[in-house]
Each structure stands twice: as structure tokens, then as C-alpha cells.
Design a protein around this motif. Structure first.
Motif, PDB file in Angstrom:
ATOM      1  N   LEU A   1       4.488   2.513  -5.453  1.00 30.84           N
ATOM      2  CA  LEU A   1       5.201   1.332  -5.954  1.00 30.84           C
ATOM      3  C   LEU A   1       4.328   0.086  -5.884  1.00 30.84           C
ATOM      4  O   LEU A   1       4.285  -0.723  -6.821  1.00 30.84           O
ATOM      5  N   ILE A   2       3.640  -0.098  -4.765  1.00 35.40           N
ATOM      6  CA  ILE A   2       2.793  -1.267  -4.610  1.00 35.40           C
ATOM      7  C   ILE A   2       1.625  -1.211  -5.600  1.00 35.40           C
ATOM      8  O   ILE A   2       1.250  -2.216  -6.202  1.00 35.40           O
TER       9      ILE A   2
ATOM     10  N   GLY B   1       8.203  -1.555  -2.634  1.00 38.84           N
ATOM     11  CA  GLY B   1       7.201  -0.757  -1.926  1.00 38.84           C
ATOM     12  C   GLY B   1       6.989  -1.234  -0.505  1.00 38.84           C
ATOM     13  O   GLY B   1       6.834  -0.430   0.417  1.00 38.84           O
TER      14      GLY B   1
ATOM     15  N   ALA C   1       5.860   4.520  -1.259  1.00 38.28           N
ATOM     16  CA  ALA C   1       5.620   3.093  -1.061  1.00 38.28           C
ATOM     17  C   ALA C   1       4.279   2.664  -1.646  1.00 38.28           C
ATOM     18  O   ALA C   1       4.181   1.646  -2.339  1.00 38.28           O
TER      19      ALA C   1
END
Length: 282
Positions: free
Chosen positions: A275-276, A121, A272
Motif C-alpha cells: 500500500l505504501i 499502509g 502494508a
């Protein structure tokens, strides 16, 4: 998860504050006046919020906050100047990449160990920032070196602000931000006194500047809370996505158009953040 939510909200608020700050600087043409008024509005804001997030104003807390304020002031002056002379949708992402790089390097060097999914991410977030910074060939014509250099140095100043603010004790509450704002206002006022510049922002500008200052301080509070709950290397990257809201506001209000690459960058940004946010907490 709370750190991700706080950092993402921080990015949105930072981006909105930067849009108003850049708009005020364009209309005023007096960078120092805009910075002093916005920082003063921020100091009032943190004063109002102090009773709700109380802390201990130790020498260590105020010292780190003042150091962060010094770094952030340099970044803010150069950033507003770059916004006033360059294109918002380019200046903001360049500053963001630089401001994200320093905390990530510092965080990893001092022990941050993000999960592989989160690292993916982070990589996508940095790609996203570079994508949204791409202008169309027609818009790239003309002298751009000065705004770009100012944006790079501004990013270093903001990155230093994030790193230094993250060193403050968790029991400091909002006192680090109070120290940071006090230093920034003092520094700018002294600089104005030495150079003989005016602190009058111009008619119709103060309302925009005050809005920028209140939003900027609100974002600072969100960052302080986020970094207390998560790794600096991840929080800083999420916060660095603030150009997305700046860019979207510039499109809606100023008519700055997004090209296909920038639209792709906005999409990559969403991936991103996902994902984080999906990575396990350390």
C-alpha cells in the motif's frame, strides 16, 4: 518509489543486524562490550563509504548527527539488554512500534501529508508490528516487565535517532553518521571507565558483533538516503518493520516458534508495504 525500496531494504538489514547483536549479547553477557565493538565496526564502515557518498561536514551536519548519536546510543544499550534478557520475537516489535510512533507524529506535525492509500499502509504496518509481538500464552509466563520497559525506552531512543538524523542537510553525505558514531563510542567508553566494567566481549563473540555493527551502519546509510527521498512519516514506518527479519532469523537459528497471530502479522506486513509503495510520490 526509490524511498520505499530503500526503506524496505533498510528494515531487512536492521532486523538482521539486531538478530546478530542480540545473539552476541546473549553469548557475551557484557552489553557495553558488545555495543562498543559494534559501534566501532560501524564507524569503520562509514569511513570506508565516505568517499563514495561525499558531503560537506558542516557544524550543522555534525551537530544533528551527534545529537542523533546520543539518542541512538541510549536506545541501543537498552535494546541489547532487552534482547539478552527477553525474547527476541517480542522485544524487537515493541521497540519498533515506539520507534515508528515518534517520527510519524513529528512528520505529520511538521507538514507531512501522506496519501490516503499510504495512510492505510501506515495503519496496517503498526497493526502488523503489534501482531508479530504477540507470544503464545506459554511463552508469556514469567517476569517480563524489565525487558518490556527497556524495549519501550529503547524504541524512544531509536525514534529520536530517526527524527534528529532527518534534520541534517542533504549535502552532508555520510558525515552525520560519522558524528553519531563518534559520540556513541565516546559515551560508552566514558561510561565503562566510570563504572569499571570490562570491554572484553568473550571468546567467539567479536565476529558476530562486528557483523552486527557493519549491518547496522549499512542500515543507517539506507535510512539516510530513504528519508532524503521520501516523507519521514512513511519511511520510518517502513523501517519499523525490521522485526519481521529478526523474528524469521530467530525462528530459523534459535528455534523460536511463530504462532498463528505472528504469521498473520508477517502477512499484514507485506500488504502494508504494498500500500505504501503504491501511493503516489508527494
Amino acid at each position: 518509489m526509490s524511498a520505499v525500496v530503500l526503506a524496505t531494504a533498510c528494515a531487512v538489514v536492521y532486523g538482521t543486524a539486531d538478530f546478530f547483536g542480540g545473539l552476541a549479547t546473549r553469548r557475551s553477557k557484557v552489553v557495553m562490550a558488545v555495543v562498543v565493538l559494534s559501534q566501532s565496526a560501524g564507524l569503520v564502515t562509514v569511513g570506508v563509504l565516505l568517499p563514495f557518498l561525499p558531503g560537506r561536514p558542516s557544524a550543522e551536519t555534525l551537530g544533528w548527527g551527534m545529537a542523533a548519536g546520543l539518542s541512538g546510543t541510549v536506545g541501543l544499550v537498552l535494546f541489547y539488554r532487552a534482547l539478552a534478557t527477553g525474547t527476541m520475537s517480542v522485544v524487537a516489535p515493541i521497540t519498533a512500534v515506539t520507534s515508528a510512533a515518534l517520527p510519524v507524529i513529528f512528520g505529520v506535525a511538521t507538514g507531512d501529508r501522506p496519501e490516503p492509500v499510504a495512510l492505510g499502509g501506515v495503519a496496517l504496518a503498526l497493526v502488523a508490528v503489534m501482531l508479530v509481538s504477540r507470544e503464545s500464552p506459554a511463552a508469556e509466563s514469567g517476569p517480563r516487565r524489565t525487558p518490556v520497559l527497556a524495549a519501550l525506552v529503547a524504541g524512544a531512543g531509536f525514534g529520536g535517532f530517526f527524527v534528529l538524523l532527518a534534520q541534517t542537510p542533504d549535502d552532508g553525505g555520510l558525515w552525520p553518521l560519522a558524528g553519531a558514531r563518534t559520540v556513541s563510542i565516546t559515551l560508552i567508553v566514558l561510561l565503562v571507565a566510570v563504572t569499571g566494567r570490562t570491554l572484553r566481549p568473550g571468546r567467539g563473540v567479536p565476529r558476530i558483533v562486528i557483523t552486527a555493527g557493519v549491518l547496522d551502519m549499512t542500515a543507517n546509510v539506507l535510512f539516510l538516503l530513504a528519508q532524503q527521498r521520501g516523507m519521514l512519516s512513511l519511511v520510518a514506518v517502513l523501517v519499523s518493520l525490521y522485526p519481521v527479519s529478526t523474528l524469521l532469523l530467530a525462528r530459523q537459528v534459535l528455534g523460536e516458534r511463530l504462532n498463528a497471530v505472528q504469521v498473520a502479522g508477517v502477512g499484514v506486513t507485506l500488504v502494508a508495504v504494498t500500500l505504501i509503495a503504491a501511493s503516489p510520490s508527494p
